[in-house]
Motif scaffolding. Structure first.
Motif, PDB file in Angstrom:
ATOM      1  N   GLY A 731      51.421  40.700  40.146  1.00  0.00           N
ATOM      2  CA  GLY A 731      50.600  41.476  39.228  1.00  0.00           C
ATOM      3  C   GLY A 731      49.673  40.630  38.379  1.00  0.00           C
ATOM      4  O   GLY A 731      49.263  41.047  37.292  1.00  0.00           O
ATOM      5  N   HIS A 732      49.315  39.456  38.867  1.00  0.00           N
ATOM      6  CA  HIS A 732      48.457  38.524  38.123  1.00  0.00           C
ATOM      7  C   HIS A 732      47.015  38.765  38.571  1.00  0.00           C
ATOM      8  O   HIS A 732      46.512  38.163  39.514  1.00  0.00           O
ATOM      9  CB  HIS A 732      48.883  37.088  38.418  1.00  0.00           C
ATOM     10  N   ARG A 733      46.308  39.628  37.844  1.00  0.00           N
ATOM     11  CA  ARG A 733      44.993  40.069  38.295  1.00  0.00           C
ATOM     12  C   ARG A 733      43.930  38.967  38.207  1.00  0.00           C
ATOM     13  O   ARG A 733      43.035  38.893  39.055  1.00  0.00           O
ATOM     14  CB  ARG A 733      44.557  41.296  37.479  1.00  0.00           C
ATOM     15  N   THR A 734      44.013  38.100  37.190  1.00  0.00           N
ATOM     16  CA  THR A 734      43.023  37.027  37.073  1.00  0.00           C
ATOM     17  C   THR A 734      43.123  36.060  38.243  1.00  0.00           C
ATOM     18  O   THR A 734      42.115  35.683  38.858  1.00  0.00           O
ATOM     19  CB  THR A 734      43.230  36.266  35.751  1.00  0.00           C
ATOM     20  N   ALA A 735      44.340  35.637  38.558  1.00  0.00           N
ATOM     21  CA  ALA A 735      44.527  34.723  39.684  1.00  0.00           C
ATOM     22  C   ALA A 735      44.115  35.382  40.989  1.00  0.00           C
ATOM     23  O   ALA A 735      43.501  34.749  41.859  1.00  0.00           O
ATOM     24  CB  ALA A 735      45.982  34.264  39.753  1.00  0.00           C
ATOM     25  N   GLU A 736      44.448  36.665  41.142  1.00  0.00           N
ATOM     26  CA  GLU A 736      44.080  37.362  42.372  1.00  0.00           C
ATOM     27  C   GLU A 736      42.562  37.439  42.511  1.00  0.00           C
ATOM     28  O   GLU A 736      42.015  37.234  43.598  1.00  0.00           O
ATOM     29  CB  GLU A 736      44.678  38.771  42.383  1.00  0.00           C
ATOM     30  N   ALA A 737      41.860  37.734  41.411  1.00  0.00           N
ATOM     31  CA  ALA A 737      40.403  37.832  41.463  1.00  0.00           C
ATOM     32  C   ALA A 737      39.790  36.499  41.890  1.00  0.00           C
ATOM     33  O   ALA A 737      38.877  36.449  42.722  1.00  0.00           O
ATOM     34  CB  ALA A 737      39.860  38.253  40.103  1.00  0.00           C
ATOM     35  N   ARG A 738      40.284  35.399  41.338  1.00  0.00           N
ATOM     36  CA  ARG A 738      39.719  34.095  41.670  1.00  0.00           C
ATOM     37  C   ARG A 738      40.012  33.723  43.120  1.00  0.00           C
ATOM     38  O   ARG A 738      39.153  33.161  43.816  1.00  0.00           O
ATOM     39  CB  ARG A 738      40.252  33.042  40.703  1.00  0.00           C
ATOM     40  N   ALA A 739      41.224  34.033  43.570  1.00  0.00           N
ATOM     41  CA  ALA A 739      41.556  33.734  44.965  1.00  0.00           C
ATOM     42  C   ALA A 739      40.702  34.570  45.914  1.00  0.00           C
ATOM     43  O   ALA A 739      40.231  34.077  46.948  1.00  0.00           O
ATOM     44  CB  ALA A 739      43.041  34.006  45.211  1.00  0.00           C
ATOM     45  N   LEU A 740      40.486  35.839  45.582  1.00  0.00           N
ATOM     46  CA  LEU A 740      39.682  36.715  46.441  1.00  0.00           C
ATOM     47  C   LEU A 740      38.220  36.279  46.449  1.00  0.00           C
ATOM     48  O   LEU A 740      37.529  36.395  47.470  1.00  0.00           O
ATOM     49  CB  LEU A 740      39.815  38.163  45.990  1.00  0.00           C
ATOM     50  N   TYR A 741      37.741  35.806  45.303  1.00  0.00           N
ATOM     51  CA  TYR A 741      36.366  35.288  45.276  1.00  0.00           C
ATOM     52  C   TYR A 741      36.233  34.106  46.220  1.00  0.00           C
ATOM     53  O   TYR A 741      35.281  34.029  47.015  1.00  0.00           O
ATOM     54  CB  TYR A 741      35.991  34.865  43.856  1.00  0.00           C
ATOM     55  N   MET A 742      37.168  33.162  46.147  1.00  0.00           N
ATOM     56  CA  MET A 742      37.106  31.989  47.025  1.00  0.00           C
ATOM     57  C   MET A 742      37.269  32.392  48.482  1.00  0.00           C
ATOM     58  O   MET A 742      36.628  31.815  49.367  1.00  0.00           O
ATOM     59  CB  MET A 742      38.174  30.981  46.620  1.00  0.00           C
ATOM     60  N   LEU A 743      38.120  33.380  48.743  1.00  0.00           N
ATOM     61  CA  LEU A 743      38.308  33.843  50.123  1.00  0.00           C
ATOM     62  C   LEU A 743      37.027  34.479  50.654  1.00  0.00           C
ATOM     63  O   LEU A 743      36.548  34.146  51.750  1.00  0.00           O
ATOM     64  CB  LEU A 743      39.467  34.841  50.181  1.00  0.00           C
ATOM     65  N   GLY A 744      36.464  35.418  49.883  1.00  0.00           N
ATOM     66  CA  GLY A 744      35.247  36.091  50.323  1.00  0.00           C
ATOM     67  C   GLY A 744      34.077  35.139  50.476  1.00  0.00           C
ATOM     68  O   GLY A 744      33.294  35.226  51.432  1.00  0.00           O
ATOM     69  N   SER A 745      33.961  34.185  49.544  1.00  0.00           N
ATOM     70  CA  SER A 745      32.869  33.207  49.621  1.00  0.00           C
ATOM     71  C   SER A 745      32.992  32.361  50.884  1.00  0.00           C
ATOM     72  O   SER A 745      32.015  32.144  51.600  1.00  0.00           O
ATOM     73  CB  SER A 745      32.896  32.291  48.393  1.00  0.00           C
ATOM     74  N   SER A 746      34.212  31.889  51.145  1.00  0.00           N
ATOM     75  CA  SER A 746      34.421  31.043  52.315  1.00  0.00           C
ATOM     76  C   SER A 746      34.109  31.792  53.597  1.00  0.00           C
ATOM     77  O   SER A 746      33.491  31.250  54.509  1.00  0.00           O
ATOM     78  CB  SER A 746      35.868  30.541  52.339  1.00  0.00           C
ATOM     79  N   VAL A 747      34.512  33.051  53.668  1.00  0.00           N
ATOM     80  CA  VAL A 747      34.232  33.859  54.856  1.00  0.00           C
ATOM     81  C   VAL A 747      32.727  34.057  55.014  1.00  0.00           C
ATOM     82  O   VAL A 747      32.177  33.965  56.115  1.00  0.00           O
ATOM     83  CB  VAL A 747      34.967  35.207  54.779  1.00  0.00           C
TER      84      VAL A 747
END
Length: 985
Positions: A731-747
């Motif tokens: 339930g850590h929304r800040t960490a999830e947002a940052r990880a998803l940003y890096m994932l989407g950017s890399s893709v």
């Protein structure tokens, strides 16, 4: 006639009608009429112009011109072709005159021609004037003036002189001009050293010396700079290497002047304490590096394979290559080391070894291996080039005068090691890989199979003993059959038998007969290995035991001394001494000065003992210290490489200071060298409940410059997915947002825009919920860029408008510039061209004000695209060429390929298919080498357009088909455009 504006060229005067003709030869051959570039059709015409230009004011006969352009292979119609080229040149240089009028720039003189131009109208003449004046200034002791003139002169160069111009005359001139440039470079650094800038000169002079191993003046300047810097040991090492290179390759000795300089340095060094004189220098290695692991004492069999490899690795007139492939446990590494040790005498200048970790989740990066090899060959860490291409060039230059054997173990694929192959004869490379490396042209391939029965029996006998095997021959045969004659399995079973006197071959054969228990039996030898390791630990004191255990906690391929210091909570010098003591006891391996690694089994043992015997609180504290050190250092690298980025100011507070960086080059080098370890730490820590997910997310985010500069680190998507899943579960929304940003950017850097959209959309939702406006702005820009690629301009406009508002509210100039540039493309897409131009020009102005080179390059690219589609041809080329220059300066091959594709499109739309094809081919080569599918697809499309415009429908169709397939695989709408072109053929 289509023209292209050209900035920064020397002024001059031309014909009597007032036209200003300017010519460049210090790079591609170009002609400018006033402020615009004149297109030069065809390479032969350029060859004619080059002769006339470099002999300006002197008549050149037709016979001389034909010989200069075609040499001994002049076609029967050469004279007629020459006259056509001259006619075309007159029309280009004097468009206002009738074809038969009296020429004022290009004169007919006898049976030849004379080109009349003002001296200052040629960049070469300006270069020669500047360098001549600089030499006079230096002779008068005015070194500041000399340096200024030389810097200006060298700034006139834009690549290889007369690039692309054919013919023997042009080739000869290229050699002459390159020598002039090299002399000017030497003069420039001599002036710098005279002004006390020896520190700035050392790095460039090292690269220059490696590229020109027999050029005495370069080595003299490098020795002088090192001498003035107090690095006496390094200066003497330069002299020793130069003397050896001259003796080995040319059979000569250095000049008396260089020997006098050496004596001067020796005298200076003798007046200083040895510890101070040699501190920080690379020790001279008279016999070269010897990095090979120890040969297996009981190495058995493989006689035919070993002999074949030994015969293949005889340095001759080509680089010798040998490749060993086969399944895991087949004995590839053992054979490679055995062969390499047999061949030591052939390679007196050293043996290099690197485990490329190709079978693991985090393969070694070529940059990492190049850095290690260059360090062990004497290059200081601070002087390592940032770019992979420059590291590879320096590595090959250093091997050019040496006989070195390079062993690359556990290679993933040919692309991973291409930069590690020597470029000149004399050295050899031996590789191992689970797959057959068919892409290595000229390599001797050895595919290992399970050992023959006689070899297997010999191996078993050597380990277990002859009497035991002779007493139970049938049982021995059964054991070997159960092992599948696999060397690793035989060694495990045999070692267990040798260690346990109560075990017999018959008992072992019975155990192995049960397939359900067989693999367990192969693993049983871990007990004996563990006992051996524990005996070794009895030699350690308490500090060494603690270090041995804690250093094994991170799942990283290597450890540096600063990382060890963070893990152990000890000063760096003390941590390094602990590591060195473990190396002395064979519990760690030293792969380079200040860098260490475990053997895999030792790491497993050390980690297991740490989990069992070190309190959890102490293990967690060590892991947190390491993460915070890496995050603090990555944050500093982020700030140094992207100074206008707002991210580093919005990361979690840390207790560690981390490392500092002198500038962006050093910062990016650290990120490139450590990316595998950083991503591995993120992935490992994300699954550890005792570690803060915030720290993990910030560490992942701090690696963002790698993606923006076009690096392709192994594992970034995997690390981002692992962290996103862990954060979602917690339930850590800040960490999830940052990880998803890096994932989407890399893709999206892979141009898989549709795949990148879902994680970015979810990141936008989370940023809105948490109020993280800084991250939100970046996610909006990235998502908007993806929408632009998918031609969803309405969505892109909405996303980018919001990003711009956030950037301005946050006073984030970097965010503002990126949003403005992409928003300009969105505005163009919805038909608002003037607003698009205004936004893109504002983006350029912002980046120029902040000095952000990467941001400026991006903004110019966007502006160039808008200018191209609004008919501003001159401004288009100004923007795109400047963007390309800046991206090359930052070292981003990804962006270089992108800009070359954009220039190919601009040339094509300007009616210059030949130039379009040249740029597209360069883009294709870069994309193919890096595996950039999107850039490759665009380059193929541009090649199709170029060949179609030249009437070659066959090649156009071939490129179109490949481009369409690539675009469809990426899900980009460009595929439909290419399909339409195919239908029209």
């Amino acid at each position: 006639m289509t023209h292209t504006a050209s900035p920064g060229h020397p002024s001059g005067s031309g014909s009597e009608r007032g036209a200003v003709h300017r010519f460049t030869v210090l790079g591609p051959l170009r002609v400018y009429d006033d402020a615009v570039q004149v297109p030069l059709p065809g390479p032969q015409l350029q060859a004619v112009l080059a002769v006339l230009l470099l002999r300006a004011g002197t008549p050149v006969s037709a016979r001389q011109l034909i010989a200069a352009v075609w040499g001994d292979e002049a076609p029967p119609g050469a004279l007629r072709a020459l006259r056509t080229y001259v006619f075309t040149l007159r029309r280009l240089l004097e468009p206002g005159r009738a074809p038969r009028g009296t020429a004022r720039t290009l004169l007919t003189t006898g049976d030849g021609y004379t080109l009349r131009i003002a001296p200052e109208g040629v960049d070469l003449t300006v270069f020669e004037l500047h360098t001549a004046e600089a030499r006079r200034a230096a002779a008068a002791g005015r070194h500041e003036r000399a340096r200024s003139l030389l810097v200006s002169a060298l700034a006139l160069w834009h690549g290889r002189p007369l690039a692309g111009v054919p013919g023997p005359y042009a080739e000869g001139q290229r050699t002459r001009l390159e020598e002039l440039r090299l002399v000017a470079v030497e003069d420039r650094w001599e002036a710098e050293i005279a002004l006390g800038g020896h520190g700035e000169a050392i790095g460039p002079l090292r690269v220059l010396a490696a590229a020109h191993p027999w050029r005495e003046r370069v080595h003299e300047l490098l020795m002088t700079a090192l001498h003035q810097a107090g690095q006496y040991g390094d200066a003497l090492a330069v002299h020793a290497r130069f003397r050896r290179a001259l003796a080995d390759e040319l059979g000569t000795c250095p000049s008396p002047g260089l020997d006098r300089l050496r004596q001067k340095i020796l005298t200076a060094a003798s007046g200083t304490q040895a510890a101070d004189a040699l501190r920080g220098t690379a020790p001279e290695q008279p016999h070269g590096p010897a990095q090979l692991p120890q040969d297996t004492v009981d190495f058995t069999g493989r006689t035919e394979e070993a002999d074949r490899l030994c015969a293949a690795l005889e340095p001759d007139n080509v680089v010798a290559l040998g490749s060993i492939s086969g399944m895991g446990g087949i004995g590839k590494t053992a054979l490679a080391v055995h062969v390499a040790q047999r061949l030591r005498h052939r390679f007196p200048d050293g043996r290099l070894y690197a485990d490329m970790r190709g079978t693991g989740p985090r393969p070694a990066e070529p940059m990492e291996a190049l850095g290690r090899f260059l360090r062990v060959m004497g290059v200081h860490t601070g002087h390592l080039p940032t770019l992979a291409e420059e590291r590879a060039a320096l590595y090959r230059s250093m091997l050019a005068t040496r006989r070195v054997l390079v062993v690359l173990d556990n290679v993933r694929d040919p692309a991973q090691v291409r930069d590690l192959l020597p470029g000149t004869p004399g050295s050899a490379v031996l590789l191992t890989s689970r797959s057959r490396l068919v892409g290595l042209t000229g390599a001797t391939q050895v595919d290992l199979r399970p050992m023959a029965h006689t070899e297997s029996l010999e191996l078993l006998t050597r380990i277990v003993g002859g009497p035991s095997v002779s007493a139970e021959p049938e049982a021995a045969a059964d054991v070997l059959a159960a092992c599948g004659h696999l060397p690793l399995a035989i060694r495990i079973v045999a070692s267990r038998l040798a260690a346990r006197a109560d075990h017999t071959l018959a008992r072992t054969a019975a155990l192995l007969a049960d397939e359900r228990r067989r693999l367990g039996a192969f693993r049983a030898d871990d007990t004996a290995v563990e006992s051996t390791f524990r005996l070794g630990m009895e030699l350690l004191d308490a500090e060494q035991v603690r270090a041995f255990r804690l250093l094994a906690l991170p799942e990283t391929p290597e450890l540096s001394a600063p990382v060890a210091a963070a893990l152990l909570a000890r000063p760096e010098r003390e941590a390094e001494e602990l590591c060195e003591s473990l190396v002395d006891l064979s519990l760690l391996e030293s792969v380079a000065p200040g860098r260490y690694r475990y053997h895999d089994l030792l790491r497993l043992f050390a980690r297991q003992t740490a989990l069992a015997e070190v309190p959890e609180r102490e293990r967690t504290a060590a892991t947190v210290r390491l993460l915070e050190f890496c995050l603090a250092t990555a944050r500093a690298a982020h700030r140094a490489s992207l100074p206008d980025d707002a991210f580093p100011g919005h990361l979690v507070p840390l207790r560690s200071e981390g490392l500092d960086f002198d500038g962006p080059q050093q910062a990016v080098t650290w990120l490139l060298d450590e990316q595998t370890s950083l991503l591995g730490l993120v992935e490992q820590a994300a699954g550890d409940a005792s570690v803060s997910l915030t720290v993990c997310a910030d560490l992942l985010l701090a690696a963002d410059p790698l993606g923006r500069l076009g690096a392709k680190p192994y594992g970034i998507e995997r690390a981002a997915r692992t962290l996103a899943e862990a954060a979602r579960a917690a339930g850590h929304r800040t960490a999830e947002a940052r990880a998803l940003y890096m994932l989407g950017s890399s893709v999206q850097y892979r141009f898989a825009m549709r795949l990148g959209a879902p994680p970015l959309d979810r990141a936008i939702e989370l940023c809105r919920a948490t109020g993280d406006r800084t991250l939100l702005a970046h996610v909006l820009i990235t998502r908007g860029g993806g929408a632009l690629a998918l031609r969803d301009f309405t969505t892109a406009y909405a996303l980018l408008s919001e990003a711009l508002a956030h950037g301005r509210a946050l006073a984030g100039r970097g965010i503002e510039a990126y949003a403005l540039g992409f928003l300009g493309l969105a505005l163009l897409g919805v038909g608002r061209a003037e607003e698009a131009l205004a936004h893109c020009r504002e983006a350029v102005a912002v980046t120029r004000a902040t000095g952000d080179l990467a941001g400026q390059a991006n903004a110019l690219h966007n502006l160039g695209q808008v200018c191209l589609r609004t008919g501003r041809t001159s401004e288009t080329f100004d923007c795109l060429e400047e963007s390309l220059r800046l991206w090359c300066q930052t070292g981003s091959r990804f962006r270089e390929g992108l800009l070359l594709g954009a220039l190919a499109e601009a040339h094509a739309l300007s009616g210059r298919p030949v130039e379009a094809a040249e740029h597209a081919e360069r883009a294709r080569e870069i994309a193919a080498a890096r595996g950039d599918a999107g850039i490759l697809a665009r380059a193929l499309a541009q090649l199709g357009h170029a060949h179609r415009a030249q009437g070659d429908t066959g090649r156009a169709r071939e490129h179109y088909r490949r481009a369409e397939g690539a675009f469809r695989e990426l899900g980009l709408p460009d595929a439909d455009d290419i399909a339409s072109h195919l239908r029209d053929l």
